[in-house]
Design an enzyme around this catalytic site. Structure first.
Site, PDB file in Angstrom:
ATOM      1  N   ASP A  67       0.827  -1.204   0.000  1.00  0.00           N
ATOM      2  CA  ASP A  67       0.000   0.000   0.000  1.00  0.00           C
ATOM      3  C   ASP A  67       0.863   1.255   0.000  1.00  0.00           C
ATOM      4  O   ASP A  67       2.087   1.188   0.106  1.00  0.00           O
ATOM      5  CB  ASP A  67      -0.953   0.004   1.196  1.00  0.00           C
ATOM      6  CG  ASP A  67      -0.303  -0.523   2.478  1.00  0.00           C
ATOM      7  OD1 ASP A  67       0.912  -0.322   2.655  1.00  0.00           O
ATOM      8  OD2 ASP A  67      -1.013  -1.128   3.300  1.00  0.00           O
ATOM      9  N   HIS A 138      -8.248  -4.820   9.708  1.00  0.00           N
ATOM     10  CA  HIS A 138      -7.880  -4.596   8.313  1.00  0.00           C
ATOM     11  C   HIS A 138      -6.519  -5.220   8.005  1.00  0.00           C
ATOM     12  O   HIS A 138      -5.663  -5.334   8.872  1.00  0.00           O
ATOM     13  CB  HIS A 138      -7.892  -3.102   7.967  1.00  0.00           C
ATOM     14  CG  HIS A 138      -6.833  -2.282   8.629  1.00  0.00           C
ATOM     15  ND1 HIS A 138      -5.548  -2.192   8.169  1.00  0.00           N
ATOM     16  CD2 HIS A 138      -6.876  -1.487   9.723  1.00  0.00           C
ATOM     17  CE1 HIS A 138      -4.845  -1.379   8.940  1.00  0.00           C
ATOM     18  NE2 HIS A 138      -5.637  -0.951   9.900  1.00  0.00           N
ATOM     19  N   GLU A 143     -10.162  -1.620   4.745  1.00  0.00           N
ATOM     20  CA  GLU A 143     -10.911  -1.301   5.951  1.00  0.00           C
ATOM     21  C   GLU A 143     -12.188  -2.137   6.040  1.00  0.00           C
ATOM     22  O   GLU A 143     -12.605  -2.767   5.055  1.00  0.00           O
ATOM     23  CB  GLU A 143     -11.272   0.187   5.941  1.00  0.00           C
ATOM     24  CG  GLU A 143     -10.079   1.131   5.906  1.00  0.00           C
ATOM     25  CD  GLU A 143      -9.422   1.309   7.274  1.00  0.00           C
ATOM     26  OE1 GLU A 143      -9.627   0.454   8.157  1.00  0.00           O
ATOM     27  OE2 GLU A 143      -8.711   2.302   7.462  1.00  0.00           O
TER      28      GLU A 143
END
Length: 261
Positions: A67, A138, A143
């Site tokens: 990410d 998560h 999420e």
């Protein structure tokens, strides 16, 4: 799903490093999935030490990060590409450009995310993905409510996740970006082996849901119950809510030494 509970966090790091070392020994050009955050730091330290002793090489390996924050400038100390370089990549012998992450500064974010997915596919997919887990369940930045079929995309961060990450921004939640790019749950599930590490009592409820709760988008990590090769590495505090902790300890202690994780 295999659950491993060990008293010393260094032992957890060693177990994860053993798996990566063994993978690279049999497949030197393996593709790794790298996570940032506090959970994998001990693993990266252990792998760096082994590399220094000549026990493992990353020279032919490739890696993809999970990410990236949207909008943090290149070189920002908390930009995830900066973090993974600092914590691991530059400490071992990855080739230049062997490690790639989502582009949080892309002008066309959907196109950039699609290109990232294609790059993972072109590399042959991820052989071993390292993961942590957030207090709300998560993984990466998927999420609660994330689709189990999701792929790399932009997400809005919950306030709880931003509060959890404020420690990296001088404790100021307002400095934490509100958006990120993240591999999706479908992307993560495509990895051939997933190794998730969790330590500390703050992760106990999320770990309980992950391992023993129902599969639910309310706790995104629970999708890993359907993964064919998922390993969960825990310290006693993170395992504190598990009903079957004694069973997990017994089964790991009784494994053949050659089996690994």
């Amino acid at each position: 799903m295999e659950v491993v509970i060990l008293d010393d966090a260094r032992d957890l790091a060693s177990v994860a490093a053993d798996a990566i070392t063994a993978l690279l020994a049999r497949k030197p050009d393996a593709v790794l999935g790298l996570a940032t955050g506090s959970s994998p730091l001990a693993v990266y330290d252990e792998l760096t030490a082994r590399h220094g002793r000549g026990e493992v090489s990353f020279a032919q390996a490739r890696a993809f990060t999970l990410d990236e924050y949207v909008g943090l400038p290149a070189g920002h100390p908390e930009r995830y590409r900066t973090v993974i370089d600092r914590d691991f990549v530059t400490r071992v012998d990855f080739a230049p450009d062997a490690v790639r992450g989502p582009d949080g500064l892309a002008d066309d974010i959907p196109a950039s995310c699609a290109a990232y997915e294609q790059a993972i596919a072109d590399a042959g997919g991820v052989d071993l993905q390292i993961l942590g887990i957030g207090s709300v369940g998560h993984i990466a930045f998927n999420e609660p409510g994330s689709s189990f079929a999701s792929r790399t995309r932009i997400k809005t961060l919950t306030r709880q996740t931003r509060l959890d990450n404020a420690r990296f921004f001088d404790g100021d939640v307002d400095q934490v970006p509100t958006h990120c790019l993240t591999q999706g749950l479908g992307t993560i599930m495509a990895a051939r082996h997933v190794v998730l590490l969790a330590t500390g009592a703050s992760k106990a409820e999320a770990v309980h849901q992950l391992v023993e709760g129902p599969v639910s988008a309310l706790w995104p990590a629970t999708i890993l119950q359907h993964h064919p090769h998922a390993t969960v590495l825990l310290d006693p505090a993170a395992a504190g809510r598990l009903q079957l902790a004694g069973y997990y300890r017994e089964t790991f202690a009784g494994k053949p030494t050659w089996q690994g994780i």
